[in-house]
Write a protein that holds these residues in place. Structure first.
Motif, PDB file in Angstrom:
ATOM      1  N   PHE A  41       0.830  -1.201   0.000  1.00 28.49           N
ATOM      2  CA  PHE A  41       0.000   0.000   0.000  1.00 28.49           C
ATOM      3  C   PHE A  41       0.863   1.250   0.000  1.00 28.49           C
ATOM      4  CE2 PHE A  41       0.806  -0.887   4.465  1.00 28.49           C
ATOM      5  CZ  PHE A  41       0.955   0.361   5.053  1.00 28.49           C
ATOM      6  N   ALA A  60      -3.946   5.524   4.024  1.00 23.54           N
ATOM      7  CA  ALA A  60      -3.329   4.345   3.400  1.00 23.54           C
ATOM      8  C   ALA A  60      -4.263   3.778   2.337  1.00 23.54           C
ATOM      9  CB  ALA A  60      -3.092   3.278   4.476  1.00 23.54           C
ATOM     10  N   TYR A  61      -3.727   3.441   1.174  1.00 23.91           N
ATOM     11  CA  TYR A  61      -4.511   2.737   0.154  1.00 23.91           C
ATOM     12  C   TYR A  61      -3.663   1.648  -0.482  1.00 23.91           C
ATOM     13  CZ  TYR A  61      -7.941   6.310   0.839  1.00 23.91           C
ATOM     14  OH  TYR A  61      -8.865   7.126   1.450  1.00 23.91           O
ATOM     15  N   SER A  62      -4.267   0.461  -0.595  1.00 25.64           N
ATOM     16  CA  SER A  62      -3.591  -0.633  -1.294  1.00 25.64           C
ATOM     17  C   SER A  62      -3.511  -0.290  -2.767  1.00 25.64           C
ATOM     18  CB  SER A  62      -4.402  -1.919  -1.152  1.00 25.64           C
ATOM     19  OG  SER A  62      -4.472  -2.286   0.194  1.00 25.64           O
ATOM     20  N   THR A  80     -13.265   3.465  -1.749  1.00 27.86           N
ATOM     21  CA  THR A  80     -14.678   3.587  -1.373  1.00 27.86           C
ATOM     22  C   THR A  80     -14.922   4.974  -0.794  1.00 27.86           C
ATOM     23  OG1 THR A  80     -14.723   1.256  -0.756  1.00 27.86           O
ATOM     24  CG2 THR A  80     -16.502   2.606   0.092  1.00 27.86           C
ATOM     25  N   VAL A  82     -16.631   6.732   1.816  1.00 28.20           N
ATOM     26  CA  VAL A  82     -17.269   6.171   3.009  1.00 28.20           C
ATOM     27  C   VAL A  82     -18.510   6.950   3.430  1.00 28.20           C
ATOM     28  CG1 VAL A  82     -15.179   5.051   3.891  1.00 28.20           C
ATOM     29  CG2 VAL A  82     -15.782   7.313   4.708  1.00 28.20           C
ATOM     30  N   GLY A  85     -18.705  12.012   6.959  1.00 31.17           N
ATOM     31  CA  GLY A  85     -17.560  11.908   7.863  1.00 31.17           C
ATOM     32  C   GLY A  85     -16.317  11.308   7.230  1.00 31.17           C
ATOM     33  N   GLY A  86     -16.421  10.790   6.030  1.00 35.10           N
ATOM     34  CA  GLY A  86     -15.230  10.212   5.379  1.00 35.10           C
ATOM     35  C   GLY A  86     -14.389  11.338   4.805  1.00 35.10           C
ATOM     36  N   PHE A  88     -11.002  11.997   3.869  1.00 31.36           N
ATOM     37  CA  PHE A  88     -10.148  11.927   2.675  1.00 31.36           C
ATOM     38  C   PHE A  88     -10.901  11.307   1.491  1.00 31.36           C
ATOM     39  CE2 PHE A  88      -7.014  10.337  -0.264  1.00 31.36           C
ATOM     40  CZ  PHE A  88      -6.081  11.349  -0.285  1.00 31.36           C
ATOM     41  N   SER A  89     -11.672  10.253   1.760  1.00 27.70           N
ATOM     42  CA  SER A  89     -12.313   9.557   0.630  1.00 27.70           C
ATOM     43  C   SER A  89     -13.322  10.475  -0.055  1.00 27.70           C
ATOM     44  CB  SER A  89     -12.947   8.238   1.072  1.00 27.70           C
ATOM     45  OG  SER A  89     -13.990   8.446   1.972  1.00 27.70           O
ATOM     46  N   ASN A  90     -14.019  11.308   0.704  1.00 26.75           N
ATOM     47  CA  ASN A  90     -14.937  12.271   0.068  1.00 26.75           C
ATOM     48  C   ASN A  90     -14.162  13.269  -0.767  1.00 26.75           C
ATOM     49  OD1 ASN A  90     -17.406  11.328   0.871  1.00 26.75           O
ATOM     50  ND2 ASN A  90     -17.413  12.487   2.773  1.00 26.75           N
ATOM     51  N   SER A 128     -13.946  -3.347  -0.567  1.00 26.48           N
ATOM     52  CA  SER A 128     -12.754  -2.809  -1.232  1.00 26.48           C
ATOM     53  C   SER A 128     -11.508  -3.638  -0.920  1.00 26.48           C
ATOM     54  CB  SER A 128     -12.530  -1.337  -0.852  1.00 26.48           C
ATOM     55  OG  SER A 128     -12.362  -1.218   0.543  1.00 26.48           O
ATOM     56  N   ALA A 131      -9.062  -4.898  -3.570  1.00 33.11           N
ATOM     57  CA  ALA A 131      -8.047  -4.072  -4.252  1.00 33.11           C
ATOM     58  C   ALA A 131      -6.660  -4.738  -4.309  1.00 33.11           C
ATOM     59  CB  ALA A 131      -7.982  -2.684  -3.619  1.00 33.11           C
ATOM     60  N   TRP A 244      -8.862  -3.484   7.007  1.00 29.37           N
ATOM     61  CA  TRP A 244      -9.068  -2.073   7.355  1.00 29.37           C
ATOM     62  C   TRP A 244     -10.535  -1.792   7.593  1.00 29.37           C
ATOM     63  CZ3 TRP A 244      -6.914  -3.109   2.390  1.00 29.37           C
ATOM     64  CH2 TRP A 244      -7.804  -2.979   1.312  1.00 29.37           C
TER      65      TRP A 244
HETATM   66  C1  LIG Z   1      -3.155  -0.871   4.700  1.00 37.70           C
HETATM   67  C2  LIG Z   1      -4.469  -0.193   4.345  1.00 37.70           C
HETATM   68  C3  LIG Z   1      -4.925  -0.264   3.045  1.00 37.70           C
HETATM   69  C4  LIG Z   1      -6.136   0.356   2.696  1.00 37.70           C
HETATM   70  N1  LIG Z   1      -6.573   0.240   1.418  1.00 37.70           N
HETATM   71  C5  LIG Z   1      -7.766   0.779   1.063  1.00 37.70           C
HETATM   72  C6  LIG Z   1      -8.275   0.618  -0.261  1.00 37.70           C
HETATM   73  O1  LIG Z   1      -7.634   0.004  -1.130  1.00 37.70           O
HETATM   74  N2  LIG Z   1      -9.467   1.183  -0.556  1.00 37.70           N
HETATM   75  C7  LIG Z   1     -10.210   1.874   0.386  1.00 37.70           C
HETATM   76  O2  LIG Z   1     -11.302   2.370   0.054  1.00 37.70           O
HETATM   77  N3  LIG Z   1      -9.739   2.040   1.656  1.00 37.70           N
HETATM   78  C8  LIG Z   1      -8.549   1.522   2.013  1.00 37.70           C
HETATM   79  N4  LIG Z   1      -8.072   1.698   3.287  1.00 37.70           N
HETATM   80  C9  LIG Z   1      -8.840   2.564   4.224  1.00 37.70           C
HETATM   81  C10 LIG Z   1      -8.376   4.038   4.070  1.00 37.70           C
HETATM   82  O3  LIG Z   1      -7.048   4.187   4.590  1.00 37.70           O
HETATM   83  C11 LIG Z   1      -9.245   5.043   4.855  1.00 37.70           C
HETATM   84  O4  LIG Z   1      -9.368   4.613   6.183  1.00 37.70           O
HETATM   85  C12 LIG Z   1     -10.642   5.206   4.260  1.00 37.70           C
HETATM   86  O5  LIG Z   1     -10.567   5.670   2.905  1.00 37.70           O
HETATM   87  C13 LIG Z   1     -11.464   6.205   5.093  1.00 37.70           C
HETATM   88  O6  LIG Z   1     -10.775   7.426   5.130  1.00 37.70           O
HETATM   89  P1  LIG Z   1     -11.584   8.799   5.258  1.00 37.70           P
HETATM   90  O7  LIG Z   1     -10.607   9.885   5.496  1.00 37.70           O
HETATM   91  O8  LIG Z   1     -12.533   8.967   4.107  1.00 37.70           O
HETATM   92  O9  LIG Z   1     -12.493   8.554   6.506  1.00 37.70           O
HETATM   93  P2  LIG Z   1     -12.194   9.045   7.989  1.00 37.70           P
HETATM   94  O10 LIG Z   1     -12.409  10.509   8.073  1.00 37.70           O
HETATM   95  O11 LIG Z   1     -10.885   8.515   8.431  1.00 37.70           O
HETATM   96  O12 LIG Z   1     -13.392   8.294   8.701  1.00 37.70           O
HETATM   97  C14 LIG Z   1     -13.563   6.860   8.558  1.00 37.70           C
HETATM   98  C15 LIG Z   1     -14.906   6.464   9.144  1.00 37.70           C
HETATM   99  O13 LIG Z   1     -14.879   6.712  10.517  1.00 37.70           O
HETATM  100  C16 LIG Z   1     -15.924   7.582  10.844  1.00 37.70           C
HETATM  101  N5  LIG Z   1     -15.337   8.522  11.797  1.00 37.70           N
HETATM  102  C17 LIG Z   1     -14.377   9.429  11.573  1.00 37.70           C
HETATM  103  N6  LIG Z   1     -14.090  10.095  12.705  1.00 37.70           N
HETATM  104  C18 LIG Z   1     -14.916   9.585  13.649  1.00 37.70           C
HETATM  105  C19 LIG Z   1     -15.117   9.835  15.013  1.00 37.70           C
HETATM  106  N7  LIG Z   1     -14.405  10.764  15.661  1.00 37.70           N
HETATM  107  N8  LIG Z   1     -16.045   9.114  15.676  1.00 37.70           N
HETATM  108  C20 LIG Z   1     -16.762   8.172  15.050  1.00 37.70           C
HETATM  109  N9  LIG Z   1     -16.627   7.874  13.739  1.00 37.70           N
HETATM  110  C21 LIG Z   1     -15.716   8.571  13.067  1.00 37.70           C
HETATM  111  C22 LIG Z   1     -16.348   8.282   9.594  1.00 37.70           C
HETATM  112  O14 LIG Z   1     -17.713   8.649   9.618  1.00 37.70           O
HETATM  113  C23 LIG Z   1     -16.073   7.253   8.560  1.00 37.70           C
HETATM  114  O15 LIG Z   1     -17.175   6.408   8.419  1.00 37.70           O
HETATM  115  C24 LIG Z   1      -6.879   1.084   3.668  1.00 37.70           C
HETATM  116  C25 LIG Z   1      -6.399   1.161   4.978  1.00 37.70           C
HETATM  117  C26 LIG Z   1      -5.217   0.519   5.312  1.00 37.70           C
HETATM  118  C27 LIG Z   1      -4.733   0.624   6.738  1.00 37.70           C
END
Ligand SMILES: Cc1cc2nc3c(=O)[nH]c(=O)nc-3n(C[C@H](O)[C@H](O)[C@H](O)COP(=O)(O)OP(=O)(O)OC[C@H]3O[C@@H](n4cnc5c(N)ncnc54)[C@H](O)[C@@H]3O)c2cc1C
Length: 244
Positions: A41, A60-62, A80, A82, A85-86, A88-90, A128, A131, A244
């Motif tokens: 990743f 992190a993304y694979s 994906t 998410v 609250g997501g 980075f993904s948003n 996901s 991946a 993850w």
């Molecule tokens: C090694 C590895 C490989 C990965 N590969 C992939 C991949 O190939 N594809 C993929 O889609 N993802 C992958 N991921 C996951 C990716 O790293 C992210 O975690 C994911 O995209 C969500 O990030 P985000 O910033 O959108 O969400 P975040 O902002 O980090 O939030 C994630 C979730 O937690 C909830 N959340 C956030 N903060 C809080 C809080 N304080 N209280 C309660 N809930 C909360 C959010 O509503 C959301 O649903 C991987 C992770 C790892 C560790």
């Protein structure tokens, strides 16, 4: 983990996979020396996208493409959105072709493909989690004599099937490749397997038969699968996992 160099890439193409998942094809600079092993990743960030403390948001993304695709100047991430609250993904799902993305890596040493292993390969993924498994499958299929490959892939319902065309295409055309899909929230009319991945495995794989296994998905699916495989006599060394 030791810090790796940061590479400036750009979004070369955005490929919609499902309503919530897109593949981001990142173009590499021509002189890039970036290499990786299938299963690894990277840490992705977007210039000027910072958290409320002024620090870059990194996730992190694979890598979902094969190292072989580097020859064509790209790597792919399948992400994906998410939803609420997501963070980075948003943000990346709102990006456009041409936008810059910073890539740091590769990272990960335990979930990597051993390309020369002739044992039958069993890939078990959910959502996901397909991946890095897709990166491994593409890599094996690029070798001279690929081993037998079985893919067990669980997702909610038909529209959530990531890489459907590619995986179904392999199942139709590649000797020794088979694909089993499982819907966790099947819609009326679905006649295939349904339920949680670990619950379906005992019927499919009642005992260890010399396979090497790669599992990737959400933690519940991964732990349930590992628990079952242990019961069925799969040795620990034959089972690798990422979650993850
Ligand atoms: C090694 C590895 C490989 C990965 N590969 C992939 C991949 O190939 N594809 C993929 O889609 N993802 C992958 N991921 C996951 C990716 O790293 C992210 O975690 C994911 O995209 C969500 O990030 P985000 O910033 O959108 O969400 P975040 O902002 O980090 O939030 C994630 C979730 O937690 C909830 N959340 C956030 N903060 C809080 C809080 N304080 N209280 C309660 N809930 C909360 C959010 O509503 C959301 O649903 C991987 C992770 C790892 C560790």
């Amino acid at each position: 983990m030791a810090k790796r160099p940061v590479i400036e890439t750009h979004i070369h193409a955005i490929i919609p996979e499902t309503p919530r998942v897109s593949t981001f094809r990142l173009g590499l600079p021509k002189d890039s020396a970036f290499t990786f092993r299938a299963g690894q990743f990277i840490m992705a960030s977007i210039p000027d996208f910072q958290n409320d403390k002024g620090r870059p948001v990194r996730r992190a993304y694979s890598i979902s493409s094969s190292p072989l695709d580097l020859g064509n100047g790209y790597l792919e991430l399948s992400i994906t959105r998410v939803g609420e609250g997501g963070y980075f993904s948003n943000r990346i799902h709102a990006a456009r072709e041409g936008d810059p993305i910073l890539v740091e890596g590769p990272y990960g040493t335990s979930f990597t493909l051993e390309e020369a292993n002739p044992a039958p390969h069993l890939f078990i993924g959910a959502g996901s989690g397909i991946a890095p498994l897709r990166a491994m499958i593409r890599t094996l299929l690029g070798t001279q004599s690929p081993p037998e490959i079985k893919v067990v892939y669980g997702f909610r319902k038909g529209e959530d099937f990531i890489f459907e065309r590619e995986l179904v295409g392999y199942a139709k055309s590649v000797p020794g490749f088979s694909l089993i899909v499982i819907h966790s929230r099947p819609e009326p009319g679905w006649e295939g397997l349904s339920g949680r991945v670990p619950d379906v495995l005992p019927n499919l794989f009642p005992k260890y038969d010399g396979q090497v296994v790669y599992i990737c998905g959400h933690p519940d699916m991964v732990s349930g699968t590992v628990d079952y495989l242990q019961l069925a006599g799969f040795p620990e060394v034959a089972v690798r996992k990422e979650q993850w």
